[in-house]
Design an enzyme around this catalytic site. Structure first.
Site, short mmCIF file in Angstrom:
data_model
loop_
_atom_site.label_atom_id
_atom_site.label_comp_id
_atom_site.label_asym_id
_atom_site.label_seq_id
_atom_site.Cartn_x
_atom_site.Cartn_y
_atom_site.Cartn_z
CB CYS A 1 -0.95 -0.01 1.21
SG CYS A 1 -1.83 1.53 1.40
CB CYS B 1 -3.16 2.59 -1.66
SG CYS B 1 -3.51 0.88 -1.28
CE LYS C 1 -4.75 4.26 -6.30
NZ LYS C 1 -5.32 2.96 -6.18
CE1 TYR D 1 -10.82 -1.62 -6.27
CE2 TYR D 1 -11.09 -3.88 -6.99
CZ TYR D 1 -11.43 -2.84 -6.14
OH TYR D 1 -12.38 -3.02 -5.18
CD GLU E 1 -7.11 2.28 -8.97
OE1 GLU E 1 -8.03 2.39 -8.16
OE2 GLU E 1 -5.96 1.94 -8.65
CG HIS F 1 -28.99 23.21 -3.81
ND1 HIS F 1 -29.09 22.38 -4.91
CD2 HIS F 1 -29.14 24.48 -4.26
CE1 HIS F 1 -29.30 23.13 -5.98
NE2 HIS F 1 -29.33 24.39 -5.62
CD GLU G 1 -28.50 19.21 -4.68
OE1 GLU G 1 -29.57 19.57 -4.17
OE2 GLU G 1 -27.70 20.00 -5.24
P1 NDP Z 1 -8.05 -7.82 -10.53
O1 NDP Z 1 -8.27 -9.19 -10.07
O2 NDP Z 1 -8.95 -6.72 -10.08
O3 NDP Z 1 -8.01 -7.77 -12.11
C1 NDP Z 1 -7.20 -8.64 -12.85
C2 NDP Z 1 -7.51 -8.43 -14.31
O4 NDP Z 1 -6.61 -9.16 -15.10
C3 NDP Z 1 -8.90 -8.87 -14.68
O5 NDP Z 1 -9.41 -7.95 -15.60
C4 NDP Z 1 -8.66 -10.24 -15.30
O6 NDP Z 1 -9.62 -10.58 -16.27
C5 NDP Z 1 -7.33 -10.00 -15.98
N1 NDP Z 1 -6.58 -11.24 -16.16
C6 NDP Z 1 -6.32 -12.19 -15.23
N2 NDP Z 1 -5.58 -13.18 -15.76
C7 NDP Z 1 -5.39 -12.87 -17.05
C8 NDP Z 1 -4.73 -13.51 -18.11
N3 NDP Z 1 -4.11 -14.69 -17.96
N4 NDP Z 1 -4.73 -12.91 -19.32
C9 NDP Z 1 -5.34 -11.73 -19.49
N5 NDP Z 1 -6.00 -11.07 -18.51
C10 NDP Z 1 -6.02 -11.64 -17.30
O7 NDP Z 1 -6.54 -7.53 -10.14
P2 NDP Z 1 -5.68 -6.24 -10.05
O8 NDP Z 1 -4.31 -6.72 -10.31
O9 NDP Z 1 -6.22 -5.12 -10.90
O10 NDP Z 1 -5.85 -5.83 -8.55
C11 NDP Z 1 -5.60 -6.77 -7.51
C12 NDP Z 1 -6.39 -6.42 -6.29
O11 NDP Z 1 -5.80 -5.30 -5.66
C13 NDP Z 1 -7.82 -6.00 -6.55
O12 NDP Z 1 -8.68 -7.09 -6.62
C14 NDP Z 1 -8.11 -5.12 -5.39
O13 NDP Z 1 -8.59 -5.92 -4.34
C15 NDP Z 1 -6.79 -4.53 -5.04
N6 NDP Z 1 -6.68 -3.13 -5.50
C16 NDP Z 1 -7.54 -2.20 -5.01
C17 NDP Z 1 -7.48 -0.89 -5.43
C18 NDP Z 1 -8.44 0.09 -4.88
O14 NDP Z 1 -9.06 -0.17 -3.85
N7 NDP Z 1 -8.64 1.23 -5.54
C19 NDP Z 1 -6.50 -0.46 -6.41
C20 NDP Z 1 -5.66 -1.52 -6.89
C21 NDP Z 1 -5.76 -2.80 -6.45
P3 NDP Z 1 -11.04 -11.26 -15.88
O15 NDP Z 1 -11.89 -10.17 -15.33
O16 NDP Z 1 -11.52 -11.79 -17.17
O17 NDP Z 1 -10.71 -12.32 -14.88
#
Ligand code: NDP
Length: 451
Positions: free
Chosen positions: A42, A47, A50, A177, A181, A434, A439
């Site tokens: 984080c 976080c 980022k 995410y 982002e 407002h 709102e």
């Molecule tokens: P996510 O699990 O959110 O997303 C992973 C993405 O990668 C999905 O779109 C998935 O597709 C895709 N993917 C997975 N495997 C493959 C593959 N083999 N080939 C192509 N695409 C693939 O993970 P993130 O890494 O974005 O984030 C990890 C975690 O970190 C989040 O779940 C969240 O909990 C936390 N986080 C929170 C944030 C916040 O609160 N703002 C910011 C950043 C991270 P599909 O959907 O099809 O599975």
């Protein structure tokens, strides 16, 4: 039997540090080992950096808006090395605070990798063995890169903050995410961003309408979002990456960022040697008190793959320390967790999506999409979305989804009401503030649809 410490924590991130400090506050003797930098994902490569990059990326729009509001404002070039140096300094400051907070609480810190030798013993990288009555594993997670593309020099979120210079053309792979982002951040910083997502819409699992709203605004802002698209072939040549997409398109990029998910950090920790079986992705199975099948070993945070968010890890660490050292057994409720995706526009969400709620019961949906005052005046077409998903049977608000500037701030407050079981009538009784965007949440009278 005498142990060196009451508690040994492996991992100096959000969950581990909170657990160590609270346990020490309860009078336990505590040690903590961190192999990289105190603060964990984080603070060091998640976080915090980022969000600072999100702020940096918002200035071009802010300056354009300033002109619309009568200011003679001009934006110059973005100086990445200068920003990165300031970012590094801020992260070092925060790392120092994490370290001193733990030390001031009486925690002994070992700047070392630690692995498990037996249910009460930790081995440090220099060969020292340290015993503890309880061991807490809080080693977090790490980025996952799909096999064919691992080791090809592409970036993950670990490397992205350390780039020497900004690429001109960046390919981001993934639709979660992190991918979404960073697509918005780099687009805001002037990088030409292409995002490949293999599915039909980014941000799987979030409310469909909210996902669509975020995606179309990202596209309108210039992100080349290619849905139903994955990498078929990737070649590193001297100047960058030649990429063939599954759709047949070829592209040339200066850098490629994989944001294809994260996996728990359990490799080589010695858990299997102790007879602890892990989930398929390496996560440590725990009960509601974060205790593993070995009674002296607990685990909190991303390494347990429950809800992978910093505030959740902190809560889990705190509840563990209160349970084991404070004589106050506490569990964490993972069922209603608000979160925000810091895309542009931001998405704030709590509770059930419209789709998940409809699968469970009959619902009314209240949804408003409108052009907010601030950007409308500046001549921008941005639209805000406010949505409440309401139970027909109980009138309780089951979900709230907000897309727009400061959605993360707004959802935090909506989460208090929804966590208390607020009904739509409670929202309606609340006097509007407002003129604000929020709102709208208390002035939506008729359902948009019911099903
Ligand atoms: P996510 O699990 O959110 O997303 C992973 C993405 O990668 C999905 O779109 C998935 O597709 C895709 N993917 C997975 N495997 C493959 C593959 N083999 N080939 C192509 N695409 C693939 O993970 P993130 O890494 O974005 O984030 C990890 C975690 O970190 C989040 O779940 C969240 O909990 C936390 N986080 C929170 C944030 C916040 O609160 N703002 C910011 C950043 C991270 P599909 O959907 O099809 O599975």
């Amino acid at each position: 039997m005498a142990f060196d410490f009451d508690l040994f924590v492996i991992g100096g991130g959000s969950g581990g540090v909170r657990a160590a400090r609270i346990a020490a506050g309860h009078g336990a003797s505590v040690a903590l080992a961190e192999e990289y930098r105190m603060g964990g994902t984080c603070v060091i490569r998640g976080c915090v950096p980022k969000k600072l990059m999100v702020f940096a990326s918002e200035f071009p729009t802010a300056v354009a808006d300033a002109r619309a509001y009568g200011w003679d404002a001009r934006i110059g070039a973005f100086d990445w090395p200068a920003f990165r140096a300031a970012l590094d300094a801020e992260l070092s400051r925060l790392e120092g605070i994490y370290r001193s907070n733990a030390q001031n609480a009486g925690v002994t810190i070992f700047d070392s990798r630690a692995t498990l030798a037996d249910p009460h013993t930790v081995a440090l990288a220099d060969g020292r063995q340290i015993s503890a009555k309880h061991i807490l594993i809080a080693t977090g997670g790490r980025p996952f890169v799909p096999e064919p593309w691992a080791g090809m020099g592409c970036m993950t979120s670990n490397e992205v903050f350390r780039m020497e210079s900004l690429p001109e053309r960046l390919l981001i792979v993934g639709g979660g995410y992190i991918a979404s982002e960073f697509a918005c951040i780099f687009n805001g910083l002037g990088v030409k961003v292409t995002q490949f997502y293999r599915g039909a819409q980014i941000l799987r699992g979030f409310d469909e309408e909210a996902r669509g709203h975020v995606a179309s605004q990202m596209q309108a802002d210039g992100v080349d979002l290619q849905l139903g698209t994955d990498i078929k072939a990737l070649e590193h040549d001297g100047s960058g990456y030649r990429v063939k997409a599954t759709t047949g398109h070829d592209g040339q990029f200066d850098a490629v960022l994989f944001a294809t998910g994260r996996v728990p950090n359990t490799d080589g920790l010695g858990l299997q040697g102790l007879g602890l079986s892990l989930a398929d992705n390496g996560a440590i199975p725990v009960d509601a008190f974060s205790q593993t099948a070995i009674p002296s070993i607990y685990a909190v945070g991303d390494v347990t793959d429950r809800v992978n968010l910093t505030p959740v890890a902190i809560r889990e660490g705190h509840a563990f320390a209160d349970t084991v050292f404070g004589a106050t057994p506490r569990t964490v409720d993972h069922s209603l967790v608000a979160s925000a995706v810091f895309t542009r526009p931001e998405l704030g969400t709590i509770g059930l999506s419209e789709e998940a709620a409809r699968d469970r019961e009959r619902i009314h949906v209240y949804c408003a999409a409108f052009r907010p005052m601030h950007s409308l005046f500046a001549g921008r077409n941005d639209r805000v979305m406010m949505k409440l998903v309401v139970s027909q049977a109980t009138d309780r608000v089951l979900g709230c989804h907000i897309v727009g500037d400061h959605a993360g701030e707004m959802i935090q407050l909506a989460a208090v009401a929804i966590g208390m079981g607020a009904t739509k009538a409670d929202f309606d009784r609340t006097m509007a503030v407002h003129p604000t965007m929020a709102e709208e949440l208390v002035t939506m009278r008729a359902p948009t649809r019911s099903s």
